[in-house]
Scaffold this motif. Structure first.
Motif: not given
Length: 279
Positions: A115-125, A233-237, A269-279
């Motif tokens: 389950k993913l939520v997308d977001g745009y980068v607004i700053s770096w540090s 962290y989900p497996r296989g990334l 742009q990034v995608f935040v994994v809000t839920a996953y199943d590592n099985g």
């Protein structure tokens, strides 16, 4: 003296006769009388000067008119160029967005449990020891600390370290405080487990370091390193690719230097994994 005076008189008389004859001939040829010739003699230089001034004024007017026309055309061309540059930038942004959407579809197909939520980068540090990016999503979008952030094609960006109502700070894989359990997929087909950490800890800016590999591990350049799977962290990334390898100072284990899979410095742009199943 009388002889000299008589000579001068004769010269004057002769000149007068020559002038009279010349004027008579000129009048006969042109039909212009003596007063007119005198007037024209006076007016001709004046007319020439006036004509010259008129020509100069006309040339100046033509120059100013042409200058204004060229200036207007130049401004119009500048506007056209600016519009074309905007169109190119927009086209590039649309192309990148389409590519991210295509990759996201492939990611969702490979990880249906995400389950993913997308977001745009607004700053770096970044500094000698830390590396973060901030996105425009927060608690209102369901984000929480320790959620994993990835790119559209499954490359690890990092984990959320701070979250507000409408923003979240992501500590990237380049941050020296992050340690991720990972597997090195060797070209020979054998997988070796270890821990991946930001290269800043070793003074290797922009790189990752995979530690605790077996001393007999066979490591090749461009071998892929992926997450083994955990509660964060989900497996296989994909974490990165091997650039170099060597032995730890103790001599009983190997390490590998990795090129991060995600180009942290150019993220949009990034995608935040809000839920996953590592099985």
């Amino acid at each position: 003296m009388k002889h000299l005076f008589t000579t001068r008189v004769r010269i004057v008389v002769i000149l007068a006769l020559v002038l009279a004859v010349g004027l008579s001939v000129a009048i006969g040829l042109t039909g212009i009388n003596i007063p007119d010739m005198l007037v024209q003699g006076v007016l001709t230089p004046i007319r020439t000067g006036v004509s010259s001034l008129t020509d100069s004024a006309q040339q100046f007017y033509n120059y100013m008119f042409r200058f204004e026309t060229i200036s207007a055309e130049n401004e119009a061309l500048k506007d056209q160029i600016a519009q074309m540059e905007d169109d190119v930038r927009l086209s590039g942004a649309i192309a990148r967005e389409n590519e991210r959407l295509r990759q996201l579809l492939e990611l969702k197909a490979a990880h249906e449990d995400f389950k993913l939520v997308d977001g745009y980068v607004i700053s770096w540090s970044s500094s000698d020891w830390s590396s973060t990016v901030t996105i425009n999503r927060g608690t209102k979008d369901g984000l929480e600390v320790d959620m994993c952030a990835i790119t559209a094609n499954g490359q690890v960006v990092g984990i959320i370290s701070q979250v507000g109502y409408n923003y979240a700070v992501i500590k990237t894989v380049l941050d020296s405080s992050i340690e991720i359990s990972a597997t090195l997929s060797s070209t020979g087909g054998t997988g070796y487990n270890g821990m991946v950490q930001g290269g800043y800890a070793s003074g290797l800016s922009g790189l990752l370091r995979m530690r605790y590999l077996p001393s007999d591990a066979i490591i090749h350049n461009n071998d892929q390193v992926v997450t083994t799977g955990s509660t964060v962290y989900p497996r296989g990334l994909i974490l990165g690719y091997v650039m170099d390898a060597g032995y730890e100072e103790t001599g009983i284990a190997k390490y590998a230097l990795l090129r991060p899979a995600a180009d942290i410095g150019s993220l949009e742009q990034v995608f935040v994994v809000t839920a996953y199943d590592n099985g």
